[in-house]
Design a protein around this motif. Structure first.
Motif, PDB file in Angstrom:
ATOM      1  N   ALA A  25      29.977  41.042  38.286  1.00  0.00           N
ATOM      2  CA  ALA A  25      30.515  42.087  38.432  1.00  0.00           C
ATOM      3  C   ALA A  25      31.689  42.210  37.239  1.00  0.00           C
ATOM      4  CB  ALA A  25      31.496  41.815  40.241  1.00  0.00           C
ATOM      5  N   GLY A  26      31.991  40.670  36.540  1.00  0.00           N
ATOM      6  CA  GLY A  26      33.543  41.134  35.747  1.00  0.00           C
ATOM      7  C   GLY A  26      34.284  40.167  36.112  1.00  0.00           C
ATOM      8  N   TYR A  27      34.529  40.061  37.316  1.00  0.00           N
ATOM      9  CA  TYR A  27      36.066  39.483  37.771  1.00  0.00           C
ATOM     10  C   TYR A  27      35.980  38.005  37.306  1.00  0.00           C
ATOM     11  CZ  TYR A  27      36.163  43.332  40.740  1.00  0.00           C
ATOM     12  OH  TYR A  27      35.577  44.298  41.748  1.00  0.00           O
ATOM     13  N   LEU A  28      34.689  36.890  36.523  1.00  0.00           N
ATOM     14  CA  LEU A  28      35.277  35.754  36.523  1.00  0.00           C
ATOM     15  C   LEU A  28      34.239  35.636  35.215  1.00  0.00           C
ATOM     16  CD1 LEU A  28      34.537  33.940  39.654  1.00  0.00           C
ATOM     17  CD2 LEU A  28      36.657  34.716  38.531  1.00  0.00           C
ATOM     18  N   SER A  29      34.368  34.704  34.142  1.00  0.00           N
ATOM     19  CA  SER A  29      33.875  34.556  32.966  1.00  0.00           C
ATOM     20  C   SER A  29      33.005  33.390  33.368  1.00  0.00           C
ATOM     21  CB  SER A  29      34.241  34.420  31.702  1.00  0.00           C
ATOM     22  OG  SER A  29      35.542  33.727  31.687  1.00  0.00           O
ATOM     23  N   ARG A  30      31.940  32.382  32.959  1.00  0.00           N
ATOM     24  CA  ARG A  30      31.648  30.716  33.457  1.00  0.00           C
ATOM     25  C   ARG A  30      31.898  30.695  32.003  1.00  0.00           C
ATOM     26  NH1 ARG A  30      26.671  28.620  33.330  1.00  0.00           N
ATOM     27  NH2 ARG A  30      26.146  27.176  34.534  1.00  0.00           N
ATOM     28  N   SER A  31      31.458  29.317  31.407  1.00  0.00           N
ATOM     29  CA  SER A  31      31.471  28.220  30.223  1.00  0.00           C
ATOM     30  C   SER A  31      31.163  27.282  30.981  1.00  0.00           C
ATOM     31  CB  SER A  31      32.775  28.533  29.025  1.00  0.00           C
ATOM     32  OG  SER A  31      34.093  27.292  30.356  1.00  0.00           O
TER      33      SER A  31
ATOM     34  N   VAL B 133      38.900  36.409  34.644  1.00  0.00           N
ATOM     35  CA  VAL B 133      38.882  37.996  33.556  1.00  0.00           C
ATOM     36  C   VAL B 133      40.125  38.373  33.600  1.00  0.00           C
ATOM     37  CG1 VAL B 133      38.079  39.927  32.329  1.00  0.00           C
ATOM     38  CG2 VAL B 133      36.292  37.386  32.801  1.00  0.00           C
ATOM     39  N   PRO B 134      40.871  38.318  32.095  1.00  0.00           N
ATOM     40  CA  PRO B 134      41.956  38.855  32.255  1.00  0.00           C
ATOM     41  C   PRO B 134      41.787  40.466  32.363  1.00  0.00           C
ATOM     42  CG  PRO B 134      41.937  37.121  30.866  1.00  0.00           C
ATOM     43  CD  PRO B 134      40.794  37.242  30.616  1.00  0.00           C
ATOM     44  N   GLY B 135      43.121  41.347  33.507  1.00  0.00           N
ATOM     45  CA  GLY B 135      43.248  42.146  33.588  1.00  0.00           C
ATOM     46  C   GLY B 135      41.630  42.635  34.885  1.00  0.00           C
ATOM     47  N   ALA B 136      40.973  41.909  35.094  1.00  0.00           N
ATOM     48  CA  ALA B 136      40.099  42.209  35.990  1.00  0.00           C
ATOM     49  C   ALA B 136      40.172  42.894  37.982  1.00  0.00           C
ATOM     50  CB  ALA B 136      39.027  40.947  35.577  1.00  0.00           C
ATOM     51  N   LEU B 137      41.482  41.974  37.879  1.00  0.00           N
ATOM     52  CA  LEU B 137      41.753  42.609  39.509  1.00  0.00           C
ATOM     53  C   LEU B 137      42.395  44.109  39.081  1.00  0.00           C
ATOM     54  CD1 LEU B 137      42.653  38.634  40.907  1.00  0.00           C
ATOM     55  CD2 LEU B 137      40.730  40.586  41.302  1.00  0.00           C
ATOM     56  N   GLU B 138      43.563  43.751  38.491  1.00  0.00           N
ATOM     57  CA  GLU B 138      44.131  45.482  38.092  1.00  0.00           C
ATOM     58  C   GLU B 138      42.796  46.346  38.222  1.00  0.00           C
ATOM     59  OE1 GLU B 138      46.815  41.280  37.177  1.00  0.00           O
ATOM     60  OE2 GLU B 138      44.849  41.925  36.830  1.00  0.00           O
TER      61      GLU B 138
ATOM     62  N   PHE C 250      32.362  51.582  40.279  1.00  0.00           N
ATOM     63  CA  PHE C 250      32.936  51.623  41.053  1.00  0.00           C
ATOM     64  C   PHE C 250      32.942  50.865  42.438  1.00  0.00           C
ATOM     65  CE2 PHE C 250      37.857  52.187  43.977  1.00  0.00           C
ATOM     66  CZ  PHE C 250      37.937  51.232  43.398  1.00  0.00           C
ATOM     67  N   ALA C 251      31.932  51.496  43.137  1.00  0.00           N
ATOM     68  CA  ALA C 251      31.263  50.342  44.465  1.00  0.00           C
ATOM     69  C   ALA C 251      30.859  49.205  44.199  1.00  0.00           C
ATOM     70  CB  ALA C 251      30.634  52.064  45.100  1.00  0.00           C
ATOM     71  N   ARG C 252      30.173  49.290  43.201  1.00  0.00           N
ATOM     72  CA  ARG C 252      29.387  47.731  43.209  1.00  0.00           C
ATOM     73  C   ARG C 252      30.174  47.302  42.874  1.00  0.00           C
ATOM     74  NH1 ARG C 252      25.485  51.656  40.625  1.00  0.00           N
ATOM     75  NH2 ARG C 252      26.337  51.238  38.341  1.00  0.00           N
ATOM     76  N   ARG C 253      31.728  46.666  41.966  1.00  0.00           N
ATOM     77  CA  ARG C 253      31.919  46.209  41.685  1.00  0.00           C
ATOM     78  C   ARG C 253      33.151  45.120  42.587  1.00  0.00           C
ATOM     79  NH1 ARG C 253      35.566  46.478  37.489  1.00  0.00           N
ATOM     80  NH2 ARG C 253      35.760  44.069  37.453  1.00  0.00           N
TER      81      ARG C 253
END
Length: 112
Positions: free
Chosen positions: A81-87, A98-103, A28-31
């Motif tokens: 960290a899982g907040y964004l995805s890249r294409s 990323v859906p739900g990442a901020l929540e 959690f701290a890393r995120r």
């Protein structure tokens, strides 16, 4: 002992739910650390506010006033960290929230 021989009052109430484990706290701290940067917070905000919650890296450099390599570095940290995805589309990279990442970042701290 307190006044008149009474036991001192407890300062805190008992826990009413499970707490996060040490291992979960480290993750959690890393995120949180990935978000704890003004530029990264702006980037997430810009992507979240963009149509479809997606933005091209080419549209992210000017709003934050940094070079494309620097912006890409910040986006890489947010992606890891899982907040964004890249294409990749042609020569440009697109980033999507990323859906739900901020929540999910608040989930360990809010009561159920």
């Amino acid at each position: 002992m307190g006044a008149a021989g009474a036991a001192p009052a407890a300062c805190c109430g008992p826990l009413t739910r499970e707490t996060i484990t040490t291992a979960d706290a480290e993750v959690f701290a890393r995120r949180l650390k990935a978000l704890a940067d003004p530029v990264r917070l702006r980037l997430v905000s810009i992507v979240a506010a963009s149509e479809g919650q997606e933005a091209c890296v080419c549209d992210l450099t000017e709003p934050v006033g940094l070079s494309q390599p620097t912006v890409s570095h910040h986006l890489k940290i947010l992606t890891e960290a899982g907040y964004l995805s890249r294409s990749k589309r042609g020569t440009w990279a697109y980033y999507r929230l990323v859906p739900g990442a901020l929540e999910a970042v608040a989930a360990p701290l809010v009561s159920v």
